[in-house]
Design a protein around this motif. Structure first.
Motif, PDB file in Angstrom:
ATOM      1  N   VAL A   4      -0.093 -57.639  -7.068  1.00  6.61           N
ATOM      2  CA  VAL A   4       0.511 -56.851  -8.132  1.00  6.61           C
ATOM      3  C   VAL A   4       1.737 -56.153  -7.571  1.00  6.61           C
ATOM      4  O   VAL A   4       1.680 -55.555  -6.493  1.00  6.61           O
ATOM      5  CB  VAL A   4      -0.482 -55.790  -8.656  1.00  6.61           C
ATOM      6  CG1 VAL A   4       0.148 -54.937  -9.735  1.00  6.61           C
ATOM      7  CG2 VAL A   4      -1.756 -56.443  -9.151  1.00  6.61           C
ATOM      8  N   VAL A   6       4.151 -53.062  -8.185  1.00  7.96           N
ATOM      9  CA  VAL A   6       4.241 -51.809  -8.934  1.00  7.96           C
ATOM     10  C   VAL A   6       5.603 -51.195  -8.651  1.00  7.96           C
ATOM     11  O   VAL A   6       5.988 -51.032  -7.490  1.00  7.96           O
ATOM     12  CB  VAL A   6       3.116 -50.830  -8.543  1.00  7.96           C
ATOM     13  CG1 VAL A   6       3.250 -49.526  -9.318  1.00  7.96           C
ATOM     14  CG2 VAL A   6       1.743 -51.461  -8.779  1.00  7.96           C
ATOM     15  N   ALA A  51       3.401 -52.259 -13.693  1.00  9.99           N
ATOM     16  CA  ALA A  51       2.826 -53.285 -12.822  1.00  9.99           C
ATOM     17  C   ALA A  51       3.266 -54.634 -13.366  1.00  9.99           C
ATOM     18  O   ALA A  51       3.257 -54.855 -14.582  1.00  9.99           O
ATOM     19  CB  ALA A  51       1.300 -53.191 -12.828  1.00  9.99           C
ATOM     20  N   LEU A  53       2.827 -58.850 -12.912  1.00  9.91           N
ATOM     21  CA  LEU A  53       2.088 -59.996 -12.398  1.00  9.91           C
ATOM     22  C   LEU A  53       2.573 -61.230 -13.136  1.00  9.91           C
ATOM     23  O   LEU A  53       2.739 -61.188 -14.364  1.00  9.91           O
ATOM     24  CB  LEU A  53       0.584 -59.832 -12.645  1.00  9.91           C
ATOM     25  CG  LEU A  53      -0.261 -59.339 -11.485  1.00  9.91           C
ATOM     26  CD1 LEU A  53      -1.665 -59.030 -11.954  1.00  9.91           C
ATOM     27  CD2 LEU A  53      -0.289 -60.330 -10.345  1.00  9.91           C
ATOM     28  N   CYS A  58       2.253 -56.000 -16.966  1.00 14.21           N
ATOM     29  CA  CYS A  58       0.844 -56.077 -17.358  1.00 14.21           C
ATOM     30  C   CYS A  58       0.142 -54.730 -17.269  1.00 14.21           C
ATOM     31  O   CYS A  58      -1.040 -54.623 -17.599  1.00 14.21           O
ATOM     32  CB  CYS A  58       0.118 -57.102 -16.496  1.00 14.21           C
ATOM     33  SG  CYS A  58       0.129 -56.691 -14.745  1.00 14.21           S
ATOM     34  N   GLY A  59       0.873 -53.693 -16.840  1.00 17.61           N
ATOM     35  CA  GLY A  59       0.284 -52.363 -16.762  1.00 17.61           C
ATOM     36  C   GLY A  59       1.363 -51.309 -16.686  1.00 17.61           C
ATOM     37  O   GLY A  59       2.515 -51.612 -16.340  1.00 17.61           O
ATOM     38  N   VAL A  77      -3.603 -51.267 -19.006  1.00 18.65           N
ATOM     39  CA  VAL A  77      -3.479 -52.622 -18.477  1.00 18.65           C
ATOM     40  C   VAL A  77      -3.698 -53.572 -19.647  1.00 18.65           C
ATOM     41  O   VAL A  77      -4.614 -53.369 -20.452  1.00 18.65           O
ATOM     42  CB  VAL A  77      -4.522 -52.887 -17.363  1.00 18.65           C
ATOM     43  CG1 VAL A  77      -4.457 -54.332 -16.888  1.00 18.65           C
ATOM     44  CG2 VAL A  77      -4.292 -51.933 -16.190  1.00 18.65           C
ATOM     45  N   TRP A  81      -5.241 -58.923 -18.111  1.00 15.64           N
ATOM     46  CA  TRP A  81      -5.201 -58.586 -16.681  1.00 15.64           C
ATOM     47  C   TRP A  81      -6.195 -57.501 -16.283  1.00 15.64           C
ATOM     48  O   TRP A  81      -6.160 -57.017 -15.147  1.00 15.64           O
ATOM     49  CB  TRP A  81      -3.784 -58.166 -16.292  1.00 15.64           C
ATOM     50  CG  TRP A  81      -2.814 -59.286 -16.375  1.00 15.64           C
ATOM     51  CD1 TRP A  81      -1.862 -59.485 -17.337  1.00 15.64           C
ATOM     52  CD2 TRP A  81      -2.695 -60.387 -15.486  1.00 15.64           C
ATOM     53  NE1 TRP A  81      -1.169 -60.629 -17.099  1.00 15.64           N
ATOM     54  CE2 TRP A  81      -1.659 -61.225 -15.953  1.00 15.64           C
ATOM     55  CE3 TRP A  81      -3.368 -60.770 -14.322  1.00 15.64           C
ATOM     56  CZ2 TRP A  81      -1.270 -62.380 -15.321  1.00 15.64           C
ATOM     57  CZ3 TRP A  81      -2.990 -61.932 -13.682  1.00 15.64           C
ATOM     58  CH2 TRP A  81      -1.952 -62.722 -14.182  1.00 15.64           C
ATOM     59  N   LYS A  84      -8.798 -56.795 -12.706  1.00 13.30           N
ATOM     60  CA  LYS A  84      -8.177 -57.608 -11.660  1.00 13.30           C
ATOM     61  C   LYS A  84      -7.423 -56.742 -10.642  1.00 13.30           C
ATOM     62  O   LYS A  84      -6.599 -57.239  -9.895  1.00 13.30           O
ATOM     63  CB  LYS A  84      -7.250 -58.649 -12.276  1.00 13.30           C
ATOM     64  CG  LYS A  84      -7.989 -59.690 -13.123  1.00 13.30           C
ATOM     65  CD  LYS A  84      -7.034 -60.699 -13.703  1.00 13.30           C
ATOM     66  CE  LYS A  84      -7.627 -61.811 -14.515  1.00 13.30           C
ATOM     67  NZ  LYS A  84      -8.975 -61.786 -14.918  1.00 13.30           N
ATOM     68  N   VAL A  86      -5.267 -54.220 -11.275  1.00 10.26           N
ATOM     69  CA  VAL A  86      -3.946 -53.735 -11.687  1.00 10.26           C
ATOM     70  C   VAL A  86      -3.924 -52.213 -11.769  1.00 10.26           C
ATOM     71  O   VAL A  86      -3.032 -51.559 -11.211  1.00 10.26           O
ATOM     72  CB  VAL A  86      -3.520 -54.370 -13.031  1.00 10.26           C
ATOM     73  CG1 VAL A  86      -2.216 -53.751 -13.534  1.00 10.26           C
ATOM     74  CG2 VAL A  86      -3.383 -55.884 -12.880  1.00 10.26           C
TER      75      VAL A  86
END
Length: 143
Positions: A4, A6, A51, A53, A58-59, A77, A81, A84, A86
């Motif tokens: 991930v 960030v 985040a 991915l 995804c976050g 999130v 995802w 996982k 995140v």
């Protein structure tokens, strides 16, 4: 799974806006949080993180400097995802990036079914369970 990524992102930047879109998707659409309660003036001054991915946001979460602590909030999130790592990656990154503020003291309001994840970062529940926008929460602190 790829690691991930960030990133801190400026408010209203393209990536931050993707984070806002994700917040709308999760909080307003999925969890029925009223739109006027999801976004607030703190978004203008908060530190925002996303985040990424597989090339997609995804976050997201935000960090606010309160008087005595650093408040982590609006942690989301995307459905695809979840579970996982995140959220953990974002929390770890946000705490690392802001550990020098407020004597490394953090707090957050966690949805009750998410407290175990935050406990892995040293957070403990404070007080009784309460409802925020119809969802059970606990206040949590790492001090």
């Amino acid at each position: 799974m790829n690691p991930v990524t960030v990133l801190p992102v400026p408010v209203f930047s393209t990536l931050c806006n993707e984070g806002f879109r994700l917040r709308r998707e999760v909080f307003i659409v999925e969890q029925n949080v009223p739109g006027d309660m999801e976004f607030d003036a703190d978004d203008l001054t908060a530190f925002h993180f996303v985040a990424i991915l597989s090339g997609e946001v995804c976050g997201t979460l935000r960090v606010i400097y309160a008087e005595d602590f650093v408040r982590i909030g609006r942690v989301v999130v995307s459905l695809a995802w979840r579970s996982k790592g995140v959220a953990s990656a974002m929390i770890r990154h946000a705490m690392e990036a802001h550990r020098d503020a407020r004597d490394n003291r953090f707090c957050l309001s966690a949805q009750s079914d998410k407290t175990a994840m935050y406990e892995r970062f040293g957070f403990k529940t404070i007080g009784d369970e309460f409802f925020e926008v119809g969802i059970p929460h606990y206040e949590m602190r790492n001090f």
